[in-house]
Structure formats: C-alpha cells, structure tokens
Design an enzyme around this catalytic site. Structure first.
Site, short mmCIF file in Angstrom:
data_model
loop_
_atom_site.label_atom_id
_atom_site.label_comp_id
_atom_site.label_asym_id
_atom_site.label_seq_id
_atom_site.Cartn_x
_atom_site.Cartn_y
_atom_site.Cartn_z
CB CYS A 173 -14.60 -31.14 -31.58
SG CYS A 173 -14.17 -32.57 -32.44
CG HIS A 215 -10.75 -33.16 -29.79
ND1 HIS A 215 -12.36 -32.77 -29.76
CD2 HIS A 215 -10.44 -32.04 -28.91
CE1 HIS A 215 -12.70 -32.03 -29.03
NE2 HIS A 215 -11.40 -31.62 -28.73
#
Lengths: 331, 515
Positions: free
Chosen positions: B171, B469
C-alpha cells in the site's frame, strides 16, 4: 477641504472615462480574438473534435453511492493474476510481493539470513552432525538441477505455522542421513533431485504438487491442489521421477487389512483426502491430515531402508477405494 | 472545412503571390519594432471616416484601410471589385465574395513566422520556442472524426482514476503511485509523450518508461484495478534497499522512486552527467528545490552559505528542541507557542515550517570553523528555501526513531488547502536581517501568487509504527477529491482531506515561471 475633494473627483471622472475607454477597447480586442479563434475552429472542423462523446461520458461518470467505488463497482474479493517478471509464473496478484522476494532472493532480511546460514553451516561442519547442513533450509522451492546457492530462506517463514513448510523441514532433516551416507565429504550439500532415493522422492511427491518448472528448474512445492499446475503435469513428473521404482514395486503385494499400524493409518487418511481433494473437504480436515502426513513422512523416512513396503500398501488401498486417481499410483 | 482558404484567395495567390499579405502583416500587424508600432498607431485609421476604429481592414489589392463597423471596407470592395481584405488586429483574411473570413495555410505560416521572431515582445526573449497549441492535421482530423471515443479529465468523469491492487503489503507503493500519477505537471509531461528512453533496447528496464505506461493505464478510462507488479519488480531491482516483502515507509519509497526515475532520465542533457545539481530531467525540474543553509558566526557575524538540492522537506513534530538563545528569539505575536523546551509541539504545517526555518543555535559542543575568524566559534544556523520546487513534498516525521524506542506521533497537524511559501524563502530572510520569518502569521497574505501552492495529494498512515495501512487522497480536475485505498477509490471532500492526519503532503505551484 470639500472643494478640493470635489476637484479631485472631477479629475477622477475624466480619468475614469479614459480608463474605461481603454479597458473597453482591450476587452473588445480580446473578445474579437476569441471570436476569430472559434470561427476558425468551426471553419476547419476542429471545434468540437475534442469533446467527450456522450457514450463515454455516461459510462465514465463518477458514482457516489455508499458501498460502491467511483466506478460503481462493489468491492469484490476477485482474484487478480499476474505473471512474475522474474520466473514467468502465473500467480495471484495479492501474493506477488512475497513471491517476488523469494524469487529474486532479496529483501532486507536476506543478508541476515545469509549470515545465519553461513553460521549454521560452519557449526554443522564442525560437529559433523548427521543431519543435513541445510536442514533448516525450509524454503519451499526445490531445485531439480544443481544450484548450490539456490536456497534463500526467511527466518519468519520458519516461525509461520504452515504445515507444508514444517513438513519439509522434517523431511530434509531426516532425509539428510541418507544423503550424507552416500555423499560424505561434500562440503556444500545439494538437494539434487537426482540424488534422492526413490523413497524420498515418493514421500515428497505424496505431499506436494512437484511439477518442475521449465524456467527455474524448481519443483513446485505447493499442495496437490496447487492451481498452477494440472493433473497431467503432476502425473508426468511422477512418471519421470519414479520410473525406476516400477520394478521394485510391481512384485510386492501387501494386504491392506493385515497392514494396519498407526502410521499407515495416517498415511491412508492422507491419501484418501488428497486423492479426493477435488471434492474439497472442509478445511479443518485438511489441516489435520497434513499434520498426520507430516508425521508419516518423517517416520517413513527413518525406516526408509525397507524399500517399497508402504508403497505397496498405498497401491492396494487405492484399488480398494476406487476413488483414487492414478496420479498417486507410483507405477 | 479546411485551411485552404477559398477559390478567390487561391486565385489571388496565383496572381500576386503572398507578398501583399506579408507586407501588410509585417508593417501593420506584427510590428516588431517600436518605430513600426508608432507608424501603425498613426496610420491605422479608416481612409473614409478617419476614425481609428476596432476591426479596421486593409485591402489586399490597393492601399486602402476601411472600417468594418461602418461598412467602409465593404463599400470599397464593391466599388473597386477588391474582394479580399485583412483584419488589422489579428491578420485574418476576409473574402467579400464568400462573405466570410477565410483561413489559408500559407498565410498562417507567414503570420506564425512573424510571431516567432524573438524580438517581438518580452515573453519571446525568454522563450526560444513559443507555445502554440496542438492542431490536428487533416489526416488526424479525419481519424478523430471516424473515432469519436474520447477520454477527458473533467469534473464528472472517472478518467484518471484507477485502483491499484495490493501485491502484499504494497500500500505504501500504491499511495505514492497515486500521488505521482496525479501530479498535474508530471501527468502533462507523460501524457504528452515527452519521455525518450535512455536505455535503448531495454525499455522494459526503464522505470520512466514504466511510469509512462502507468499514466496510460490511469487515463485510459478502464475501471478495473491495475496490477502494478512490473513497477514493483523494477523498483526492487533498482533500489535493492527497498526490496523485500514487508511493510515499508511511503516516504522512503517516494525518495527511492524519484531517485531511480532521475537516474533513468539521465543523459537527457549533457549537464546532468558532470554536475548532479544541474540536471534538467523532468524529475529535477519538478521536484528539486534549493535549500539554503546559512551559518552565522557568533563572533564576527560572518555568514557562510551553502545551497543543497532537496526533493522533499522533512518536518519535525513532537516536542521542540531546547530553547533558542533568548536575545534572538522574537516572541511570535499571538501564534500561541513559545520556544521553551518540551511544551512546543507544532500543530500546523505553518508552525512546522517556521520551526524548520528558525535560526538554530549550534551550541558549544558543535563549534564550526569560521572562515573569517579562522577559529572554531559558536554559530547559528538557519535553513531557508532558496529555490522553490514546482511540487513541494512535505514529510511530517510521524515515525520517531530516537535512541531506544520507536513510536508514531499521531498529533493532529493542520495543513492548508493553499500555502504561501514566501515567508520561508531565503529572500525574505535577507530582507529583514535574518529573522523576518518568525512573524509570518501576522503578515497579510501577499498579493503575489509567485510562491503560492495548492494541495493536490495527501498520503495518510493509520496504525502503529510496526503495522499499519497507507491510504491517500488525490485531487483531480481542480477541486475533485478522491480517496484511494488500494483498489478502492471513493469520492471525498476537501474537509475530509484537511481533517485527515497527513503524513506526506503534496503541494503544486500555482504559477510556473519561464526558465
């Protein structure tokens, strides 16, 4: 005070008029330019040429609905596939990074792993341990052809509880004696497929897909249900690798009912599951079974000198079961 | 339907050539010199009504100027049968037989050759190659008409948006890719196909080529997520320290990606090889700024200045450093913080920047040899922006790696939609004896847009220092904001963006200067 202000204002009015005039002239000139531009574009036919066509603009309209993305798609668990640029294998996109790390043999850990491996190797050499020096090398790639620096392994992999991986650790550990017996003195142990005993190959192939990649010359170490390869490929590799086994195997017949110790029970279970893997049993069962298969393979190897007994029973059992595919028949 | 004028103009050209047009154009329309402009001002009046009106036209057959508004040029054309005239403002030819303005390629070429003469005006003195917009050729026009499908970035369209599949803890990469692909000037560069590969024969190994392909993927209008596996492979092969399946720092990736892109651009100009600071590759043109560091000797006030190229500005969060020596610390009026140790935590991007550009006292333990006194002296150091990059990346140092412990600083730092960098410029420092930038917040926002920036991408990190994340917000088409979470792209609002935590902030210059 007021008079002077008024005077100033009068002057200002004139100034303002002049400025207005200039301003208007400038605006007129600029708008004339724009008119010419548009006129020209329409004359030569480029006026609306860059406009989005109604069909596309409708298709590509931003969607604003909760739960959907801007394209109007609901989040799916759809698996995307990609081809590894390194080994040209197809694999799930979400698994690409971990694959590539191993495939390229790199990563921040790689030096640490390398040093650890060197350390392990040297201690083993000193102790002349009978387990293979690479015993903790539980990488799930197996080389078909000799490639001594092939195996890259990550510490964290060892800690993962994957039964598949542990299985290999065990296997190579136990397989080590045979290997060393035959090849003592070789400083760099190799997991050459050719050097394995048939027994070893067999037990390896019981658990894994085993198809050898054309590109990497490595064996696929996934389960029998590995989606990358098909049953034909698996069958072919088994035929090739176990061809010499036939003569041994053919004559031995062991009655399945009389052969009923614990480990063979486990083995049978494994085979049963793996043979019927297409019908996909509950996952919990599969984990249990693979644990038992691990046990089996280790025991199996410890007594590996006693040729193809177990194997014979496998065959027998499959015949009785009828559910078997000839994939697992080592003949 | 074409740039071939009309039959009357063709007949005229056949008889008299293009010289009449050229002469009128050069004396009364282009007017390259001041003298020519003076003559134009005097002589450009209607020969009938003697008024200097707009839309004055010159007859192409004889010397006659007439105004369009009062139809004097029409009368002239009718009486003399001179059916062609030139508009004296823009040089467009009118045909009275066709009763329309006509456009002819030969004449337009002449007009263009005048406007390209460097002495025409100030702009072209700087611009050797003046800008002219692209125009389809006749063949291209036919093709465009046959294929009406268009992809255009506009307010309501998803063109330019594409999800990116997470390849396993990637990510951090997806966010940077989203930010880069939505950098307006970088997008223009790549979509205009301006990259020429420096690795002939192995363009598969060129990260810049991969970026170009990525831009094609993003602006193709395809809705399914893109799988950036080739990019990952290329970055890993070229930046080995980033390779490996684990969670990475997006900022580290950004810098590494820029570095690889910059390396792969090399050779575009001769300079880059000899002097790394003088590269004109697209990455350097867009991202490189100049950071000036002034070290002032406390003894003799001698200033030694160095300028370093930077790709990003890393800003400290958390409690501030020990107080700056009292006499030179102006108390910032009404900004609500003091420079005393411990209690100073910047809460806005401006405060971070103030802290970044604040003079820093280098204590007795860090004496620097003064070039004037020729001995080691205590000194103060101040960082300012010498040259602002086109795209400014601000990196809020949320991950603290001090001795012994690592933690993430999650304090809210507000950042503006529009940012003026003037107070942090080296020029501001020089104007005010070095310390002007301490009182920036009281300054009225300057009218000049020269140093103004607009926010166009924000990368956010959620989670802890070990596990987390990355998501990012990107701006498309002026004011449309979208949230990119790997393959999921949703609409966002500017308030949402400005209230997010913020890890990397991308600002784009509002006005670009000519170089």
């Amino acid at each position: 005070m007021i008079e002077s202000d008024l005077l100033f204002m009068e002057e200002d009015v004139e100034l303002e008029l002049a400025m207005d005039e200039i301003m208007n002239e400038l605006i007129d000139e600029v708008s004339l330019g724009l008119c010419f531009e548009i006129h020209r574009a329409s004359k030569i036919g480029t006026l609306f040429i860059s406009d989005t066509d109604p069909k596309s603009s409708k298709e590509l309209e931003v969607v604003e609905k909760p739960g959907l993305d801007v394209f109007g798609q609901a989040p799916t668990k759809k698996q995307f596939e990609c081809i590894c640029p390194n080994c040209h294998r197809h694999l799930a996109a979400s698994r690409f990074a971990p694959h590539l790390e191993k495939c390229m043999g790199m990563g921040r850990n790689s030096s640490r792993i390398a040093s650890r491996r060197i350390a392990t190797n040297s201690t083993l050499k000193r102790d002349s341990d009978d387990s293979g020096p690479d015993h903790d090398d539980n990488d799930n790639d197996w080389t078909y052809q000799t490639d001594s620096k092939r195996i890259k392994k990550l510490k964290k992999e060892r800690s993962t509880n994957s039964p598949r991986r542990n299985k290999f650790g065990k296997f190579s550990k136990n397989g080590g004696d045979i290997y060393n017996d035959r090849d003592t003195g070789t400083p760099e142990p190799r997991f050459d497929y050719d050097d394995m005993t048939l027994e070893e190959r067999k037990s390896l192939l019981l658990n894994t897909c085993g198809v050898i990649s054309e590109h990497t010359k490595k064996m696929c170490t996934r389960s029998m249900r590995c989606p990358q390869h098909n049953d034909e490929q698996r069958l072919l590799v088994r035929k090739t690798l176990l061809r010499s086994l036939n003569s041994l195997d053919e004559d031995i017949h062991v009655d399945i009912d009389s052969f009923d110790d614990g480990e063979n029970q486990a083995l049978r279970e494994t085979l049963q599951w793996e043979a019927s893997s297409n019908s996909s049993p509950a996952d919990s069962t599969s984990t249990n079974n693979s644990t038992s298969s691990r046990k089996r393979s280790s025991k199996n190897n410890s007594r590996s000198n006693g040729a193809g007994n177990n194997n014979g029973s496998n065959r027998k059992k499959k015949k009785t079961n009828n559910s078997s595919s000839n994939l697992y028949e080592f003949s | 339907m074409s740039v071939h004028g009309c039959q009357h103009l063709s007949a005229f050209k056949a008889a008299k050539g293009t010289d009449p047009f050229r002469i009128i154009y050069s004396y009364f329309i282009a007017c390259p010199s001041a003298d020519a402009r003076r003559i134009k001002a005097k002589s450009c009046v209607c020969h009938t009504c003697r008024q200097p009106t707009l839309r004055l036209h010159a007859c192409m057959y004889c010397i006659y100027f007439g105004c369009y508004g009062a139809k004097h040029i029409h009368e002239h054309a009718k009486s003399k049968k001179h059916n062609l005239a030139i508009d004296l403002t823009y040089g467009t030819v009118i045909c009275f037989s066709c009763e329309d303005y006509v456009y002819d390629k030969d004449l337009e070429d002449i007009a263009r050759s005048f406007s390209q003469k460097p002495s025409l005006n100030l702009v072209s003195e700087y611009l050797k190659d003046p800008f002219s917009s692209w125009e389809p050729s006749e063949d291209e026009l036919q093709l465009l008409k046959k294929n009406p499908k268009r992809r255009k970035v506009d307010a309501k369209s998803t063109v330019g948006l594409r999800g990116l599949i997470n390849l396993g803890n990637t990510c951090f990469m997806n966010c940077i890719v989203q930010a880069l692909t939505h950098t307006p000037i970088l997008r223009d560069f790549f979509l205009a196909d301006r990259h020429t590969c420096q690795m002939p024969g192995e363009s598969k190994q060129c990260l810049v080529c991969e970026m170009a392909r990525l831009f094609q993927e993003f602006y193709s209008g395809i809705c399914t997520p893109h799988i950036p596996y080739k990019l990952l492979h290329l970055v890993w092969t070229n930046a080995r320290h980033l390779a490996g399946y684990e969670q990475q720092d997006a900022h580290e990736f950004l810098i590494a990606a820029l570095d690889v892109l910059h390396r792969h651009c090399k050779g575009t100009n001769g300079m880059s090889c000899s002097n790394p600071h003088l590269c004109n590759c697209i990455i350097d043109q867009i991202f490189t700024g100049g950071l000036q560091s002034d070290v002032t000797c406390k003894q003799c006030n001698n200033v030694s200045t160095t300028i370093d190229p930077i790709w990003d500005i890393s800003l400290d969060l958390g409690p501030g450093p020990p107080a700056f020596s009292s006499h030179s610390t102006p108390s910032p009026g009404g900004t609500g913080f003091t420079n005393s140790p411990g209690n100073y935590e910047p809460t806005s991007l401006l405060e971070c920047l103030k802290r970044f550009t604040r003079p820093e006292h280098l204590g007795s333990s860090a004496k620097i040899k003064c070039g004037k006194c020729h001995c080691y002296q205590e000194s103060t150091k101040q960082l300012t922006m010498k040259k602002l990059p086109v795209v400014a990346c601000f990196h809020l140092k949320r991950f603290e790696h001090s001795t012994g412990y690592h933690k993430k600083i999650s304090t809210f730092v507000s950042f503006p939609d529009e940012l003026d960098m003037t107070p942090f410029m080296s020029s501001s420092r020089n104007d005010n004896n070095g310390f002007s930038n301490q009182i920036i917040q009281d300054m009225p926002t300057s009218l000049s847009c020269d140093n103004k920036y607009s926010l166009f991408a924000v990368v956010n990190h959620c989670g802890t220092i070990e596990v987390g994340h990355y998501t990012c917000y990107i701006r498309l088409h002026k004011d449309q904001w979208f949230k990119c979470d790997d393959h999921m792209i949703t609409k966002a609002t500017i308030t949402e963006v400005l209230n997010s935590e913020g890890y990397l902030l991308f600002y784009h210059k509002q006005i670009l200067e000519y170089e």
